[in-house]
Motif scaffolding. Structure first.
Motif, mmCIF file in Angstrom:
data_model
loop_
_atom_site.group_PDB
_atom_site.id
_atom_site.type_symbol
_atom_site.label_atom_id
_atom_site.label_comp_id
_atom_site.label_asym_id
_atom_site.label_seq_id
_atom_site.Cartn_x
_atom_site.Cartn_y
_atom_site.Cartn_z
ATOM 1 N N TYR A 264 0.826 -1.196 0.000
ATOM 2 C CA TYR A 264 0.000 0.000 0.000
ATOM 3 C C TYR A 264 0.862 1.249 0.000
ATOM 4 C CZ TYR A 264 -4.082 -2.860 0.899
ATOM 5 O OH TYR A 264 -5.081 -3.788 0.780
ATOM 6 N N THR A 265 0.302 2.310 -0.535
ATOM 7 C CA THR A 265 0.983 3.594 -0.562
ATOM 8 C C THR A 265 0.029 4.665 -0.038
ATOM 9 O OG1 THR A 265 2.198 5.162 -1.935
ATOM 10 C CG2 THR A 265 0.306 4.115 -2.950
ATOM 11 N N LYS A 266 0.544 5.649 0.655
ATOM 12 C CA LYS A 266 -0.298 6.693 1.233
ATOM 13 C C LYS A 266 -0.882 7.576 0.130
ATOM 14 C CE LYS A 266 -1.819 8.829 4.977
ATOM 15 N NZ LYS A 266 -0.916 9.550 5.893
ATOM 16 N N VAL A 267 -2.171 7.825 0.206
ATOM 17 C CA VAL A 267 -2.848 8.716 -0.727
ATOM 18 C C VAL A 267 -3.401 9.899 0.050
ATOM 19 C CG1 VAL A 267 -4.795 8.977 -2.296
ATOM 20 C CG2 VAL A 267 -3.446 6.893 -2.339
ATOM 21 N N THR A 268 -2.943 11.090 -0.306
ATOM 22 C CA THR A 268 -3.382 12.287 0.418
ATOM 23 C C THR A 268 -4.312 13.163 -0.420
ATOM 24 O OG1 THR A 268 -1.392 13.440 -0.330
ATOM 25 C CG2 THR A 268 -1.292 12.345 1.814
ATOM 26 N N ASP A 269 -4.360 12.917 -1.714
ATOM 27 C CA ASP A 269 -5.173 13.728 -2.607
ATOM 28 C C ASP A 269 -6.512 13.039 -2.861
ATOM 29 O OD1 ASP A 269 -6.283 15.279 -4.544
ATOM 30 O OD2 ASP A 269 -4.724 14.941 -6.053
ATOM 31 N N ASP A 270 -7.615 13.712 -2.528
ATOM 32 C CA ASP A 270 -8.938 13.115 -2.707
ATOM 33 C C ASP A 270 -9.244 12.769 -4.159
ATOM 34 O OD1 ASP A 270 -9.515 13.167 -0.045
ATOM 35 O OD2 ASP A 270 -10.618 15.058 -0.103
ATOM 36 N N SER A 271 -8.570 13.430 -5.105
ATOM 37 C CA SER A 271 -8.860 13.183 -6.514
ATOM 38 C C SER A 271 -8.021 12.044 -7.095
ATOM 39 C CB SER A 271 -8.587 14.452 -7.328
ATOM 40 O OG SER A 271 -7.206 14.755 -7.322
ATOM 41 N N ASP A 272 -7.086 11.504 -6.311
ATOM 42 C CA ASP A 272 -6.229 10.437 -6.826
ATOM 43 C C ASP A 272 -7.068 9.222 -7.180
ATOM 44 O OD1 ASP A 272 -4.384 8.277 -7.116
ATOM 45 O OD2 ASP A 272 -2.906 9.437 -5.996
ATOM 46 N N PRO A 273 -7.047 8.773 -8.442
ATOM 47 C CA PRO A 273 -7.906 7.660 -8.861
ATOM 48 C C PRO A 273 -7.552 6.324 -8.219
ATOM 49 C CG PRO A 273 -6.382 8.241 -10.615
ATOM 50 C CD PRO A 273 -6.236 9.294 -9.562
ATOM 51 N N ARG A 274 -6.403 6.232 -7.546
ATOM 52 C CA ARG A 274 -6.046 4.982 -6.870
ATOM 53 C C ARG A 274 -6.776 4.817 -5.550
ATOM 54 N NH1 ARG A 274 0.112 5.803 -6.037
ATOM 55 N NH2 ARG A 274 -0.711 7.865 -5.558
ATOM 56 N N LYS A 275 -7.412 5.855 -5.110
ATOM 57 C CA LYS A 275 -7.973 5.862 -3.757
ATOM 58 C C LYS A 275 -8.963 4.714 -3.568
ATOM 59 C CE LYS A 275 -9.063 9.201 -0.291
ATOM 60 N NZ LYS A 275 -9.166 10.625 -0.023
#
Length: 356
Positions: free
Chosen positions: A150-161
């Motif tokens: 897993y990788t940290k996602v901080t952007d709400d628009s990141d499509p990997r979320k």
């Protein structure tokens, strides 16, 4: 939305799509597109880096998605460090690429492959009773589907979320670009046996896959891909002994999967040496992956024999002159590529990399 946020969002989407173009795929991701667009992808068994490069090169020229397979015996021979080179080559390619373990016989075979970086593994327990095949397959499925970082996602628009409610709201973690769930292939039914020394085909050994059994197997195991038995054999058919594949069995299995909402993709083993029109029909009728080993290896090693034999002195039982690999292998690779290109065309995979 601020200018900075807009730029960041556009960059994130662009970066994601760009990464997907050079990223290794798992088998389910690859075959999902093939299934929706009614074609099959040849899965080529490779035994060394020259073969692998040849398959990658011809696939790139034809803009075709590619599956490179290695059997556990071959993996023991070349070593797992070889896979690092395959991954590096695949990530530099514009194609969607799967690195697949062919005919893993044990959980250990599959775990070695997963740890080495394979994106797909096969557990072949088809010779066992149905319930044991289910149990072994499910064990590998559970482990392989957990092979993810897993990788940290901080952007709400990141499509990997992730869509997972807890992860999305609390932790904002998502699958990494550099790891994914490993897909699992299994086999149900048995294919024919060729005795190359005697020049015979034992079709009586075939146990054709039953559609109801296939549905139950897929439901109980959660397997991503299922190799079915419709009349093929492993190895080289003796002259004039190509079988008639049971396309009706394939269509019945595909129909049963669709009616039961099963997403498992269908695979055909023993793709070498069969009647071309039947292979093409299989690719149009629900088979999304066709294994090719004997055909490309015969082309590769027959050309190598021809080159070396021209320099062979039968009296001395030795080569007349030393031949370096770079003077031997290019023509062998060319022969392999010609056969591979035919199969890519036959199965409808040419040009299909643009769909990913």
């Amino acid at each position: 939305m601020s200018y900075c946020n807009l730029v960041h969002r556009l960059y994130s989407i662009f970066f994601y799509r760009r990464r997907r173009k050079v990223m290794l795929y798992n088998m389910m991701e690859l075959l999902e597109v093939a299934d929706k667009n009614n074609f099959a992808i040849p899965a080529f068994n490779v035994s060394d880096f020259a073969m692998f490069n040849g398959i990658m090169d011809v696939s790139e020229r034809m803009c075709a998605p590619v599956i490179c397979e290695i059997h556990p015996n071959e993996l023991k021979h070349i070593g797992t460090d070889f896979i690092k080179g395959m991954i590096s080559r695949a990530e530099a390619s514009p194609l969607p690429v799967v690195i697949h373990l062919d005919h893993g016989a044990t959980l250990a075979n599959c775990m070695v492959a997963i740890r080495a970086g394979f994106t797909s593994v096969m557990i072949d327990a088809s010779a066992l009773p149905f319930e044991e095949n289910v149990a072994r397959t499910k064990q590998v499925v559970d482990l392989a589907h957990s092979a993810i970082t897993y990788t940290k996602v901080t952007d709400d628009s990141d499509p990997r979320k992730t869509e997972d409610l807890k992860d999305r709201c609390d932790w904002h973690y998502a699958p990494s670009y550099h790891a994914m769930n490993v897909s699992v292939e299994a086999e149900l039914g048995t294919i024919g046996v060729i005795n190359e020394a005697e020049g015979t085909v034992d079709m009586a050994h075939i146990k054709y896959t039953n559609p109801d059994d296939a549905v139950r197997f897929a439901q109980e195991t959660g397997v991503d891909c299922l190799a079915i038995a419709i009349g093929t054999c492993h190895g080289a058919y003796p002259h004039g002994q190509q079988p008639d594949l049971k396309i009706d069995v394939l269509k019945a299995i595909k129909k049963a999967f669709v009616e039961n909402g099963i997403k498992t993709k269908l695979v055909l083993h023993g793709g070498s040496g069969n009647k071309v029109e039947l292979l093409k029909e299989a690719a149009r009728s629900g088979i999304n992956k066709i294994n090719i080993s004997t055909d490309i290896k015969f082309a590769y090693y027959n050309k190598m024999y021809e080159i070396l034999n021209a320099d062979y002195d039968p009296e001395k039982k030795a080569l007349k002159t030393l031949r370096e690999p770079n003077a031997i292998q290019p023509e062998c690779i060319k022969a392999l590529e010609e056969v591979a290109a035919e199969r890519i065309d036959w199965f409808g995979a040419a040009g299909k990399a643009k769909l990913y």
